[in-house]
Scaffold this motif. Sequence first.
Motif, mmCIF file in Angstrom:
data_model
loop_
_atom_site.group_PDB
_atom_site.id
_atom_site.type_symbol
_atom_site.label_atom_id
_atom_site.label_comp_id
_atom_site.label_asym_id
_atom_site.label_seq_id
_atom_site.Cartn_x
_atom_site.Cartn_y
_atom_site.Cartn_z
ATOM 1 N N THR A 1 28.186 96.062 7.248
ATOM 2 C CA THR A 1 27.794 96.914 8.372
ATOM 3 C C THR A 1 27.420 96.076 9.586
ATOM 4 O O THR A 1 27.704 96.440 10.730
ATOM 5 C CB THR A 1 26.624 97.834 7.966
ATOM 6 O OG1 THR A 1 27.055 98.667 6.890
ATOM 7 C CG2 THR A 1 26.166 98.695 9.122
ATOM 8 N N GLN B 1 27.827 104.452 8.484
ATOM 9 C CA GLN B 1 27.536 104.579 7.056
ATOM 10 C C GLN B 1 26.652 105.803 6.784
ATOM 11 O O GLN B 1 26.881 106.542 5.848
ATOM 12 C CB GLN B 1 26.830 103.298 6.608
ATOM 13 C CG GLN B 1 26.597 103.205 5.122
ATOM 14 C CD GLN B 1 26.127 101.814 4.730
ATOM 15 O OE1 GLN B 1 26.192 100.860 5.509
ATOM 16 N NE2 GLN B 1 25.665 101.686 3.510
ATOM 17 N N ASP C 1 32.869 102.978 8.266
ATOM 18 C CA ASP C 1 31.863 102.370 7.390
ATOM 19 C C ASP C 1 31.565 103.317 6.225
ATOM 20 O O ASP C 1 30.887 104.319 6.384
ATOM 21 C CB ASP C 1 30.582 102.080 8.189
ATOM 22 C CG ASP C 1 29.677 101.079 7.468
ATOM 23 O OD1 ASP C 1 29.930 100.817 6.273
ATOM 24 O OD2 ASP C 1 28.736 100.571 8.111
ATOM 25 N N GLU C 2 32.109 102.979 5.086
ATOM 26 C CA GLU C 2 31.948 103.774 3.855
ATOM 27 C C GLU C 2 32.277 105.245 4.055
ATOM 28 O O GLU C 2 31.447 106.121 3.832
ATOM 29 C CB GLU C 2 30.523 103.597 3.309
ATOM 30 C CG GLU C 2 30.229 102.156 2.982
ATOM 31 C CD GLU C 2 29.007 101.981 2.075
ATOM 32 O OE1 GLU C 2 28.600 102.968 1.439
ATOM 33 O OE2 GLU C 2 28.495 100.858 2.019
HETATM 34 MG MG LIG Z 1 26.526 98.870 5.115
#
Ligand SMILES: [Mg+2]
Lengths: 263, 334
Positions: free
Chosen positions: A49, A91, A182-183
């Motif tokens: 991240t 995220q 992000d994810e």
């Molecule tokens: Mg992360």
Amino acid sequence: MKSPNNDNILTLDNLSISFGGIKAVDGLSLKVNENEIFSIIGPNGAGKTTVFNIISGFYKPDSGTVEFKGRNLVNHKPHEIARFGVGRTFQNLELFSRMTVLENLLIAKHLYVKTRFWEELLKTKNVKVEEARAEDEAYAILNYLGLEQYAHIPISEFPFPIQKRIELARALSLKPELLILDEPAGGLNMVETEELSTIIQRIRDDYNLTVLLVEHDMSMVMNISDRITVLQYGKEIADGKPEEIQNNPMVIEAYLGKGAMHA
Amino acid sequence: MINKTKNRFLKYLPIIVIAVYFAGPIFIGEYLTYLITLMAIMAIVTQGLNVMIGYAGQFSFGQPGFMAFGAYIGAIVVSRMPWIPFPLTILIVALASALLGFIIGFPCLRLSGFYLAMATFGFSSAIFELINYLGPLTGGNEGMYAPAAAIGKWKLTSTDDVYYIAAITVVLVMIGVKHISKTRTGRAWNAIRDDEIAASSMGINLQREKLKVFAFGAVLAGVSGLFYSYLIRYIESSYFSAMGLSFFLIMVVGGTGRVFGPIYGSIFIIMLPQVFGGKFNQHMNLVYGIILVLFVLLAPNGFYGIWDKIRNKSSVNMNLRDKLFSWIKRERVK
Ligand SMILES: [Mg+2]
Ligand SMILES: Nc1ncnc2c1ncn2[C@@H]1O[C@H](COP(=O)(O)OP(=O)(O)OP(=O)(O)O)[C@@H](O)[C@H]1O
């Protein structure tokens, strides 16, 4: 599917940043080719991240450069980097949760609605035209992702997986050339994750963009990535095609801990 | 059917209020006209605060300072150059206030919440100090006469005259803010209010938008200060420094972040002492303070919030829930 060509769109060179003595990213270099799906993986706290936050301008690296389409992004603000063509998701979601889905997407049209303040005060014809166009474009993306029926519902009324998809739609509304996710599969079940894998590949092809992905779901990463970089303690420990990464002993050790190889 | 009629009534209520505004002076006496003019002036400055806080999330205690600035700039300029027609005075005051808004906004850019409130409060105090300090220009503590609005030889000295100027302006301001709230800039302001990280990653220049909203709030405060000077014709810095709480009260009571909130809020705040009168006025600040606390605790969205609650019982929100629910069921089947 288009095959990725070999022009670099994003080059990270010797990127480092530390927070109070912890080296979150440590001398990371990588090249992302235009039109590929490039994944960064690694255990929790590896610095994934943080790399995204450096690219999108929220952190300034202690050293190193981020080159996007031949321009160094370091020292540019997040809103400039968005203008240069980098769109991202977060995220933990950064949606405007009190606003509706459509309003969220219209905010992402900020760079494309060409109206002046005084025109907006008077609501001139130009404002109406620009607003209508922005709304059409937002609806086109909602349609594309099957979200159009939710346009007027506030974000907070949706379950997490749908919010994730709305955030993807919003990032896409920016018309980015580089989409960093992000994810995106965080909190999604297996069926939803598989669906998302297909969507990401479709987006890459239909919108002709490059995807930089951070994801813990290994089946998804191995399925859709053209290339993968593995981070541990902010350092790159491996890179290559999915099958190379899968069989790399360093990676297996990083993920399963020391001794796993011998077990 | 009844609900529909009620909704329609609520929808048109602002227009009815505006119509009453305009017909006002024909039917009512001078005192009531004066009060309504005061409401319009308060609604203009509070609209600026409302946009800053309710739309853009930028807390400001600077409005009394900007209001005083507008009143004094107008009075100083026009007392030296009486030939200036009042629309031009309004323009001059608006531009000067915008400029000051940018100048004050700039060092405030890195501040938010409580710190921003403190910095802008400091700015207001500095303005009042400056007014008192610049005696030869402003009359210092003694205050100064403010010239009436005028075009050529035509002097607009009566309360009715000021009433029309303020009433037209307040309507234009409401319409302008309504427009802004639905377009690019309004959305950007909402975005920085709710989530600066997301806003900046959507390409919104936080600093520019904050400066814009600062200047916008300053213009509305400055212009309303000018109108206030037209109305009372004699200005002292203490008039303005005493108003700080009122703006917040009007904003909260009306409904923070709602276009017509400041109108309802100022009607309420200005009529309250008229209705109760006498003893009430001696303890006005106490009563205002209590009202503010009660609203914040019990009805944080003001009159508009109370209406929303009434309207929730109608079919609008139920539809949303039904939609959502049916969708969840569908998703599970997949
Ligand atoms: Mg992360
Ligand atoms: N703003 C910050 N201040 C202090 N430390 C930070 C900050 N941002 C990140 N870190 C630290 O940097 C390291 C890397 O964090 P990062 O969030 O990048 O990990 P990650 O790889 O994304 O992990 P996860 O998979 O859990 O999301 C962690 O030790 C984290 O605590």
